[in-house]
Design an enzyme around this catalytic site. Structure first.
Site, PDB file in Angstrom:
ATOM      1  N   GLY A   1       0.984  -0.157   5.468  1.00 12.57           N
ATOM      2  CA  GLY A   1       1.584  -1.165   6.281  1.00 12.57           C
ATOM      3  C   GLY A   1       0.123  -1.541   6.651  1.00 12.57           C
ATOM      4  O   GLY A   1       0.266  -2.122   7.537  1.00 12.57           O
TER       5      GLY A   1
ATOM      6  N   THR B   1      -3.345   0.393  -3.765  1.00 14.49           N
ATOM      7  CA  THR B   1      -2.093  -0.875  -3.075  1.00 14.49           C
ATOM      8  C   THR B   1      -2.415  -1.776  -3.416  1.00 14.49           C
ATOM      9  O   THR B   1      -3.199  -2.241  -4.999  1.00 14.49           O
ATOM     10  CB  THR B   1      -2.272  -1.757  -1.403  1.00 14.49           C
ATOM     11  OG1 THR B   1      -2.251  -2.496  -1.886  1.00 14.49           O
ATOM     12  CG2 THR B   1      -4.164  -1.919  -1.972  1.00 14.49           C
TER      13      THR B   1
ATOM     14  N   SER C   1      -7.906  -1.615   5.872  1.00 16.01           N
ATOM     15  CA  SER C   1      -7.675  -1.284   7.036  1.00 16.01           C
ATOM     16  C   SER C   1      -7.490   0.562   6.067  1.00 16.01           C
ATOM     17  O   SER C   1      -6.707   1.109   7.121  1.00 16.01           O
ATOM     18  CB  SER C   1      -6.229  -1.850   7.576  1.00 16.01           C
ATOM     19  OG  SER C   1      -6.285  -2.839   7.994  1.00 16.01           O
TER      20      SER C   1
ATOM     21  N   GLU D   1      -5.642  -8.481  -3.389  1.00 16.93           N
ATOM     22  CA  GLU D   1      -5.971  -8.350  -2.161  1.00 16.93           C
ATOM     23  C   GLU D   1      -6.804  -9.664  -2.087  1.00 16.93           C
ATOM     24  O   GLU D   1      -7.003  -9.095  -1.240  1.00 16.93           O
ATOM     25  CB  GLU D   1      -6.567  -7.372  -3.543  1.00 16.93           C
ATOM     26  CG  GLU D   1      -6.645  -6.247  -2.333  1.00 16.93           C
ATOM     27  CD  GLU D   1      -5.715  -5.492  -1.962  1.00 16.93           C
ATOM     28  OE1 GLU D   1      -5.763  -5.724  -1.218  1.00 16.93           O
ATOM     29  OE2 GLU D   1      -4.935  -5.296  -2.693  1.00 16.93           O
TER      30      GLU D   1
ATOM     31  N   THR E   1       1.023  -1.517  -0.205  1.00 21.59           N
ATOM     32  CA  THR E   1      -0.093  -0.398   0.103  1.00 21.59           C
ATOM     33  C   THR E   1       0.691   1.093   0.006  1.00 21.59           C
ATOM     34  O   THR E   1       1.743   1.568   0.381  1.00 21.59           O
ATOM     35  CB  THR E   1      -0.618   0.301   1.624  1.00 21.59           C
ATOM     36  OG1 THR E   1      -1.646  -0.954   1.264  1.00 21.59           O
ATOM     37  CG2 THR E   1      -2.363   1.242   1.512  1.00 21.59           C
TER      38      THR E   1
HETATM   39  N1  GLY Z   1      -3.933  -4.078   1.099  1.00 21.12           N
HETATM   40  C1  GLY Z   1      -4.555  -3.880   2.767  1.00 21.12           C
HETATM   41  C2  GLY Z   1      -5.848  -2.865   2.720  1.00 21.12           C
HETATM   42  O1  GLY Z   1      -6.134  -2.726   2.245  1.00 21.12           O
HETATM   43  O2  GLY Z   1      -5.730  -3.130   4.354  1.00 21.12           O
END
Ligand code: GLY
Length: 563
Positions: A463, A389, A443, A410, A371
């Site tokens: 992160g 990301t 997140s 993902e 990300t």
């Molecule tokens: N791929 C990390 C997030 O979206 O939280």
């Protein structure tokens, strides 16, 4: 003049730590990102008359070239926009599960998780949303022509750019090798089949340049043209699930941002499928009840309180959240002051809680129905906070043959099996189970904060779950401790995500005395620190002078550029 202003800003700070660097200060516009080249591209676009959204589109496309570990065309993300006229919008261009995806697709015949199936290779890939998301924001808000916004990225891919010391390190990193080596196309392009690019060399990506040229002429090419056909052919050749129908039917979603406030500052954040926005509102509501400023920045008491609110917000994340288009979520309950107060009442000011005893709260009584982040502010005061990301470092490791496009992993953000941790050691619930077209819980938490009703701060981070704690710590540094933006970004970080029941820490996030005091309260620390917990980039408008400030994160060579 600029130096003088920045020095004033430094002295105006009452933060506990002196800044090693001042924030970048400029009069008109600012971009802060992990790629200096991309930050400069964003500024050039604004100088040509583009607004913050134009700049954001150009930055995102450029980072797909210059920051291949996370910048992308083959991933997805969230863009939060706060227009100068006071309106705001949250664009969800997160990946979707392919139509052929199913709830137990990462389990073997014995119901056990198949190792690495959701993180490496073709089955880990969600239907990418980045190009569609950028198209949509450009259509709704852009001033310059789409082709002008694609051109810098296309040119950088075709003519190459000079590899920095940072990228040199990334391309030699053992995690990079582990990810990319199994896949011939990725190994050829990014590892040059073992003849690694080193600092000072020019890195050209002709296939990616050709893809960008096709997207420049017609952005739908990614979803129904030559690029789409090549992605799907590669999928078929390697057992991937994505079909032409998946690509053709992908659509980004316009959502309403969630609103919160902290010590008089209103802020907007991303709604689900981001978990970060809800967590931020919940945590800040709990923390508002404490006089944090008097605890001392990074003191044991301060770290105890923020750890306890993180623990609770992450327990709730694990239980209640998923894609709002598929499952009913108790959003208004989770962000209600009453729920935050119920959760806060369980915090013991002197002792650490035990995560297994915390469990998720009960929002029912309050129910009303790797990300990268960059931030942009333009001369009119439009602000963009964008996190996008490939999920893991270099996503699934796979580059679709003949496109130069790295693809995401993902799918690992879904719950492969309730109660079993994912790549970020996150435990998740049935609400986030895999289903065709569904979006995995994220997140990512792009945030925009206001002062006196005017845009003030745009921030976000990379992160995984550590994004949530990082954004929280930056907001607290700026609001409670009056840190400059650069101090807030540079300061050491900690992170707690409920499970595992331990504090993640950066070497400069705590010191032995503070850790000993926290351990005495019952907190557990990970044995070894993380070199860095996350990286964040932010821009700000100084309410007094109207000057733009920017701060890039030194952890990943982030650079703010203004004009
Ligand atoms: N791929 C990390 C997030 O979206 O939280």
């Amino acid at each position: 003049m600029k130096r003088f202003i920045a020095t004033l800003l430094l002295f105006a700070s009452t933060a506990a730590y002196a800044a090693l660097r001042d924030p970048v200060v400029a009069r008109h516009g600012m971009v802060a990102s992990t790629s200096e080249i991309a930050s400069r591209v964003g500024v050039d676009i604004m100088k040509k008359g583009g607004n913050a959204v134009d700049a954001a589109v150009a930055v995102a496309l450029t980072m797909a070239v210059t920051w291949p570990a996370a910048g992308n065309l083959g991933g997805g993300g969230f863009m939060l926009i706060r227009n100068a006229d006071g309106t705001s919008e949250a664009i969800d261009y997160r990946e979707r599960a392919p139509l052929a995806a199913s709830r137990d697709m990462y389990l073997d015949a014995n119901g056990k998780i198949i190792k690495d199936a959701s993180t490496d290779g073709y089955k880990a890939i969600g239907v990418p949303g980045t190009v569609a998301g950028l198209m949509l924001v450009h259509k709704r808000h852009g001033k310059l022509k789409w082709s002008e916004l694609v051109e810098p990225a296309r040119k950088l891919a075709a003519e190459g750019f000079i590899v920095t010391a940072f990228l040199d390190g990334v391309l030699h990193d053992h995690e990079t090798l582990k990810k990319l080596e199994p896949w011939p196309e990725s190994r050829r392009i990014f590892l040059r089949d073992g003849h690694f690019y080193t600092m000072g060399e020019r890195f050209k990506q002709p296939e990616l340049a050709a893809t960008l040229a096709r997207i420049q002429a017609n952005p739908r090419d990614f979803y129904e043209g030559v690029t789409a056909l090549r992605i799907v052919a590669d999928m078929r050749a390697h057992g991937g699930l994505i079909t032409m129908k998946d690509l053709r039917e992908y659509e980004p979603t316009i959502r309403k941002p969630l609103h919160g406030s902290y010590r008089g500052h209103e802020f907007i954040v991303m709604p689900p499928p981001s978990s970060g926005g809800i967590a931020m509102i919940e945590m800040l509501q709990m923390l508002e009840k404490y006089d944090l400023a008097s605890t001392g920045w990074q003191s044991a008491r301060y770290l105890h309180l923020i750890t306890e609110v993180m623990r609770r917000a992450f327990a709730d994340r694990a239980e209640f959240l998923g894609d709002p288009d598929f499952v009913k979520l108790p959003v208004s309950a989770l962000i209600s002051p009453a729920f935050a107060e119920e959760r806060r009442k369980t915090i013991d000011p002197e002792h650490a809680s035990i995560s297994t005893e915390i469990r998720a709260g009960d929002p029912a009584p309050f129910e009303q129905p790797d990300t990268t982040h960059f931030a942009v502010v333009d001369s009119e005061g439009n602000m963009v906070s964008n996190t996008y990301t490939l999920n893991d470092w270099f996503g699934a490791g796979v580059t679709a043959k003949g496109t130069g496009v790295l693809l995401n992993d993902e799918m690992d953000d879904f719950t492969s099996q309730p109660g079993v941790p994912n790549v970020y050691q996150l435990i998740q619930s049935e609400k986030n189970a895999i289903a065709p077209r569904k979006r995995p819980l994220s997140s990512m938490v792009p945030l925009i904060m206001l002062q006196d009703g005017k845009p003030w701060l745009a921030v976000g981070a990379a992160g995984g779950p550590r994004i949530i704690s990082t954004v929280l710590e930056i907001v607290l540094a700026v609001v409670d401790f009056h840190a400059t933006l650069q101090e807030a970004i540079d300061a050491g970080r900690i992170h707690h995500q409920w499970m595992p029941d331990e504090i993640f820490w950066e070497p400069n996030g705590t010191n032995p005395d503070t850790r000993a005091a926290l351990e005495k309260m019952g907190h557990k620390f990970r044995e070894k620190p993380l070199v860095h917990i996350s990286d964040a980039n932010a821009v700000m408008i100084d309410p007094k002078t109207g000057l733009r400030q920017g701060a890039g994160d030194p952890r990943r060579s982030g650079v703010a550029v203004g004009y």
